[in-house]
Design a protein around this motif. Structure first.
Motif, PDB file in Angstrom:
ATOM      1  N   VAL A   6      23.448 -15.466  29.125  1.00 43.03           N
ATOM      2  CA  VAL A   6      23.497 -15.365  30.587  1.00 43.03           C
ATOM      3  C   VAL A   6      22.082 -15.426  31.128  1.00 43.03           C
ATOM      4  O   VAL A   6      21.169 -14.795  30.585  1.00 43.03           O
ATOM      5  CB  VAL A   6      24.184 -14.061  31.041  1.00 43.03           C
ATOM      6  N   VAL A   7      21.885 -16.184  32.213  1.00 43.37           N
ATOM      7  CA  VAL A   7      20.572 -16.247  32.854  1.00 43.37           C
ATOM      8  C   VAL A   7      20.731 -15.941  34.332  1.00 43.37           C
ATOM      9  O   VAL A   7      21.669 -16.405  34.983  1.00 43.37           O
ATOM     10  CB  VAL A   7      19.894 -17.621  32.635  1.00 43.37           C
ATOM     11  N   GLY A   8      19.828 -15.111  34.850  1.00 45.91           N
ATOM     12  CA  GLY A   8      19.812 -14.795  36.272  1.00 45.91           C
ATOM     13  C   GLY A   8      18.924 -15.760  37.031  1.00 45.91           C
ATOM     14  O   GLY A   8      17.812 -16.073  36.592  1.00 45.91           O
ATOM     15  N   LEU A   9      19.417 -16.242  38.163  1.00 48.42           N
ATOM     16  CA  LEU A   9      18.681 -17.206  38.979  1.00 48.42           C
ATOM     17  C   LEU A   9      18.354 -16.618  40.343  1.00 48.42           C
ATOM     18  O   LEU A   9      19.173 -15.896  40.924  1.00 48.42           O
ATOM     19  CB  LEU A   9      19.504 -18.480  39.188  1.00 48.42           C
ATOM     20  N   ASP A  10      17.170 -16.949  40.874  1.00 46.59           N
ATOM     21  CA  ASP A  10      16.852 -16.624  42.258  1.00 46.59           C
ATOM     22  C   ASP A  10      16.146 -17.788  42.951  1.00 46.59           C
ATOM     23  O   ASP A  10      15.672 -17.646  44.064  1.00 46.59           O
ATOM     24  CB  ASP A  10      16.005 -15.355  42.343  1.00 46.59           C
ATOM     25  N   GLY A  11      16.071 -18.942  42.272  1.00 45.77           N
ATOM     26  CA  GLY A  11      15.435 -20.110  42.855  1.00 45.77           C
ATOM     27  C   GLY A  11      13.935 -20.186  42.614  1.00 45.77           C
ATOM     28  O   GLY A  11      13.309 -21.184  42.962  1.00 45.77           O
ATOM     29  N   SER A  12      13.336 -19.171  42.018  1.00 49.00           N
ATOM     30  CA  SER A  12      11.893 -19.172  41.764  1.00 49.00           C
ATOM     31  C   SER A  12      11.567 -20.034  40.543  1.00 49.00           C
ATOM     32  O   SER A  12      12.436 -20.383  39.740  1.00 49.00           O
ATOM     33  CB  SER A  12      11.403 -17.742  41.510  1.00 49.00           C
ATOM     34  N   ARG A  13      10.286 -20.366  40.400  1.00 52.45           N
ATOM     35  CA  ARG A  13       9.843 -21.126  39.242  1.00 52.45           C
ATOM     36  C   ARG A  13      10.106 -20.344  37.964  1.00 52.45           C
ATOM     37  O   ARG A  13      10.442 -20.909  36.929  1.00 52.45           O
ATOM     38  CB  ARG A  13       8.349 -21.438  39.355  1.00 52.45           C
ATOM     39  N   GLU A  14       9.944 -19.021  38.042  1.00 53.56           N
ATOM     40  CA  GLU A  14      10.171 -18.192  36.867  1.00 53.56           C
ATOM     41  C   GLU A  14      11.624 -18.253  36.418  1.00 53.56           C
ATOM     42  O   GLU A  14      11.912 -18.353  35.219  1.00 53.56           O
ATOM     43  CB  GLU A  14       9.777 -16.738  37.166  1.00 53.56           C
ATOM     44  N   SER A  15      12.545 -18.175  37.364  1.00 49.79           N
ATOM     45  CA  SER A  15      13.952 -18.172  36.970  1.00 49.79           C
ATOM     46  C   SER A  15      14.388 -19.547  36.467  1.00 49.79           C
ATOM     47  O   SER A  15      15.264 -19.648  35.604  1.00 49.79           O
ATOM     48  CB  SER A  15      14.846 -17.714  38.129  1.00 49.79           C
ATOM     49  N   LEU A  16      13.773 -20.614  36.969  1.00 53.78           N
ATOM     50  CA  LEU A  16      14.094 -21.953  36.460  1.00 53.78           C
ATOM     51  C   LEU A  16      13.564 -22.125  35.033  1.00 53.78           C
ATOM     52  O   LEU A  16      14.227 -22.737  34.182  1.00 53.78           O
ATOM     53  CB  LEU A  16      13.521 -23.022  37.388  1.00 53.78           C
ATOM     54  N   ALA A  17      12.372 -21.595  34.762  1.00 51.89           N
ATOM     55  CA  ALA A  17      11.854 -21.619  33.389  1.00 51.89           C
ATOM     56  C   ALA A  17      12.748 -20.790  32.478  1.00 51.89           C
ATOM     57  O   ALA A  17      13.010 -21.163  31.321  1.00 51.89           O
ATOM     58  CB  ALA A  17      10.419 -21.086  33.354  1.00 51.89           C
ATOM     59  N   ALA A  18      13.248 -19.669  32.990  1.00 50.97           N
ATOM     60  CA  ALA A  18      14.165 -18.844  32.210  1.00 50.97           C
ATOM     61  C   ALA A  18      15.457 -19.595  31.917  1.00 50.97           C
ATOM     62  O   ALA A  18      16.014 -19.482  30.816  1.00 50.97           O
ATOM     63  CB  ALA A  18      14.471 -17.545  32.964  1.00 50.97           C
ATOM     64  N   ALA A  19      15.946 -20.365  32.883  1.00 41.44           N
ATOM     65  CA  ALA A  19      17.170 -21.137  32.668  1.00 41.44           C
ATOM     66  C   ALA A  19      16.970 -22.191  31.585  1.00 41.44           C
ATOM     67  O   ALA A  19      17.855 -22.414  30.743  1.00 41.44           O
ATOM     68  CB  ALA A  19      17.617 -21.794  33.976  1.00 41.44           C
ATOM     69  N   ASP A  20      15.804 -22.846  31.579  1.00 38.44           N
ATOM     70  CA  ASP A  20      15.514 -23.816  30.519  1.00 38.44           C
ATOM     71  C   ASP A  20      15.469 -23.140  29.153  1.00 38.44           C
ATOM     72  O   ASP A  20      16.034 -23.640  28.178  1.00 38.44           O
ATOM     73  CB  ASP A  20      14.172 -24.511  30.796  1.00 38.44           C
ATOM     74  N   PRO A  55      23.594 -16.443  53.486  1.00 43.27           N
ATOM     75  CA  PRO A  55      23.235 -16.054  52.106  1.00 43.27           C
ATOM     76  C   PRO A  55      24.088 -16.734  51.052  1.00 43.27           C
ATOM     77  O   PRO A  55      23.578 -17.165  50.019  1.00 43.27           O
ATOM     78  CB  PRO A  55      23.459 -14.534  52.112  1.00 43.27           C
ATOM     79  N   ARG A  56      25.395 -16.848  51.328  1.00 41.43           N
ATOM     80  CA  ARG A  56      26.265 -17.500  50.348  1.00 41.43           C
ATOM     81  C   ARG A  56      25.952 -18.990  50.237  1.00 41.43           C
ATOM     82  O   ARG A  56      25.991 -19.569  49.152  1.00 41.43           O
ATOM     83  CB  ARG A  56      27.735 -17.284  50.727  1.00 41.43           C
ATOM     84  N   TYR A  57      25.615 -19.619  51.377  1.00 42.06           N
ATOM     85  CA  TYR A  57      25.283 -21.045  51.355  1.00 42.06           C
ATOM     86  C   TYR A  57      24.046 -21.305  50.502  1.00 42.06           C
ATOM     87  O   TYR A  57      24.050 -22.184  49.638  1.00 42.06           O
ATOM     88  CB  TYR A  57      25.041 -21.535  52.788  1.00 42.06           C
ATOM     89  N   TRP A  58      22.979 -20.513  50.716  1.00 43.04           N
ATOM     90  CA  TRP A  58      21.748 -20.733  49.955  1.00 43.04           C
ATOM     91  C   TRP A  58      21.922 -20.355  48.491  1.00 43.04           C
ATOM     92  O   TRP A  58      21.378 -21.017  47.602  1.00 43.04           O
ATOM     93  CB  TRP A  58      20.591 -19.950  50.582  1.00 43.04           C
ATOM     94  N   ALA A  59      22.727 -19.335  48.238  1.00 43.90           N
ATOM     95  CA  ALA A  59      23.024 -18.994  46.850  1.00 43.90           C
ATOM     96  C   ALA A  59      23.730 -20.145  46.155  1.00 43.90           C
ATOM     97  O   ALA A  59      23.436 -20.485  45.004  1.00 43.90           O
ATOM     98  CB  ALA A  59      23.883 -17.737  46.783  1.00 43.90           C
ATOM     99  N   GLY A  60      24.673 -20.769  46.877  1.00 42.34           N
ATOM    100  CA  GLY A  60      25.392 -21.906  46.307  1.00 42.34           C
ATOM    101  C   GLY A  60      24.481 -23.078  46.015  1.00 42.34           C
ATOM    102  O   GLY A  60      24.623 -23.751  44.985  1.00 42.34           O
ATOM    103  N   GLY A 113       7.020 -11.900  44.732  1.00 40.17           N
ATOM    104  CA  GLY A 113       7.963 -12.976  44.993  1.00 40.17           C
ATOM    105  C   GLY A 113       9.397 -12.590  44.815  1.00 40.17           C
ATOM    106  O   GLY A 113       9.827 -11.535  45.253  1.00 40.17           O
ATOM    107  N   GLY A 114      10.179 -13.453  44.170  1.00 47.56           N
ATOM    108  CA  GLY A 114      11.632 -13.345  44.094  1.00 47.56           C
ATOM    109  C   GLY A 114      12.130 -12.112  43.384  1.00 47.56           C
ATOM    110  O   GLY A 114      11.359 -11.299  42.876  1.00 47.56           O
ATOM    111  N   PHE A 115      13.447 -11.964  43.333  1.00 49.79           N
ATOM    112  CA  PHE A 115      14.009 -10.700  42.876  1.00 49.79           C
ATOM    113  C   PHE A 115      13.837 -10.455  41.386  1.00 49.79           C
ATOM    114  O   PHE A 115      14.138  -9.367  40.910  1.00 49.79           O
ATOM    115  CB  PHE A 115      15.479 -10.574  43.287  1.00 49.79           C
ATOM    116  N   MET A 116      13.380 -11.439  40.619  1.00 51.07           N
ATOM    117  CA  MET A 116      13.174 -11.210  39.198  1.00 51.07           C
ATOM    118  C   MET A 116      11.881 -10.442  38.933  1.00 51.07           C
ATOM    119  O   MET A 116      11.650  -9.998  37.827  1.00 51.07           O
ATOM    120  CB  MET A 116      13.121 -12.543  38.446  1.00 51.07           C
ATOM    121  N   ALA A 117      11.029 -10.315  39.946  1.00 54.40           N
ATOM    122  CA  ALA A 117       9.799  -9.563  39.762  1.00 54.40           C
ATOM    123  C   ALA A 117      10.031  -8.102  40.134  1.00 54.40           C
ATOM    124  O   ALA A 117      10.948  -7.755  40.856  1.00 54.40           O
ATOM    125  CB  ALA A 117       8.690 -10.168  40.639  1.00 54.40           C
TER     126      ALA A 117
END
Length: 296
Positions: A6-20, A55-60, A113-117
């Motif tokens: 499972v990977v958590g996303l928030d749209g940040s560069r960090e979360s995209l690197a985590a997804a990879d 919020p739901r639109y941007w999350a999508g 930045g984003g919520f992963m920090a």
């Protein structure tokens, strides 16, 4: 039951690197990958006001963009995605408890930045009951491998070593199992690091006691690792005993690692974001991916 990565996303560069990183780990483990995006919007049956749908639109959008990119780059991985209308830490802990491992993007100590920090990452790591891996934004697939002959990053080269920190006074099977499995998946060498403080005694007895204590520490580490060497005979293992502070010595040991593994003592029912001083320091200062494994 098959547990996904499972990977958590928030749209940040960090979360995209985590997804990879999570997609590559899902490939290594032969597991599905689940993408989760949490947002504190209202559930669909509460209101239809357009301004409350934002919020739901941007999350999508964040979720769809990540799914499209990962589908293109990692077509062998079975992907799924979910939007969760709950506070980020709460949603990630719930998703992580059902995962083989949870992967999050991570900023350095001084980052914003984003919520992963910050508080969300700390709260998630402190409460999830499965291993959590933190990944920096700058980490790429080539960075998991040793450089080529010219010093350039290359995915054609062998994997960098896996480093695990252990305390022989508190052996934890979960941490060593994760480290040995990770080394096996990568055909990577494993370095097991134990730190200790010499006794402080006056005069010549000080030197003799320090030598005896070091020998005892080395023997304890060998005894701790021996059954895992037998379970994973293909893993090339080195044992390192260092004098010093555990966090400082692990930071040094992980300087060229592909993955660092540390333990976190599970504290059921505890509130707050306490992860222990060593895990806390590794989360903030190590550049390679850091796996934090809860144990009893």
């Amino acid at each position: 039951m098959v547990r996904p990565v499972v990977v958590g996303l928030d749209g940040s560069r960090e979360s995209l690197a985590a997804a990879d990183w999570a997609a590559r780990e899902a490939l290594r483990r032969g597991l599905p990958l689940r993408l989760v995006h949490a947002y504190e919007g209202l559930p669909p049956d509460v209101s239809e006001l357009p301004e409350l749908e934002a919020p739901r639109y941007w999350a999508g959008r964040i979720l769809r963009a990540a799914l499209d990119r990962l589908n293109e780059q990692y077509p062998q991985v079975y992907l799924s995605g979910e939007q969760i209308a709950r506070p980020a830490a709460e949603a990630l802990v719930s998703a992580g408890d059902g995962a083989e491992l949870l992967v999050l993007g991570s900023r350095a100590f001084s980052g914003f930045g984003g919520f992963m920090a910050g508080s969300v990452a700390l709260a998630t790591v402190a409460h999830v009951r499965r291993p959590v891996v933190l990944v920096r934004a700058e980490r790429t697939a080539a960075d998991e491998h040793v450089p080529d002959a010219g010093g350039r990053p290359s995915e054609r080269e062998p994997y960098r070593e896996v480093v695990v920190g252990v305390d022989t006074a508190h052996p934890c099977e979960e941490v060593l199992r994760f480290a040995f499995e990770s080394a096996t998946l990568r055909t990577a060498p494993l370095r097991v690091v134990h730190t200790w403080q010499p006794p402080r005694l006056p005069g010549p007895a000080d030197v003799q006691a320090a030598d005896a204590a070091r020998t005892e520490a080395e023997q304890a580490l060998t005894a701790l690792v021996r059954p895992w060497r037998e379970k994973f005979p293909a893993v090339q293992v080195s044992e390192v005993v260092r004098i010093g502070h555990p966090a400082q010595e692990l930071l040094h040991a992980a300087a060229d690692a592909g993955l660092l593994v540390v333990g976190r003592k599970a504290r059921p029912g505890r509130f707050g974001t306490h992860t222990g001083p060593v895990a806390h320091a590794m989360m903030h200062h190590v550049r390679c991916p850091v796996a934090i494994v809860p144990h009893e």
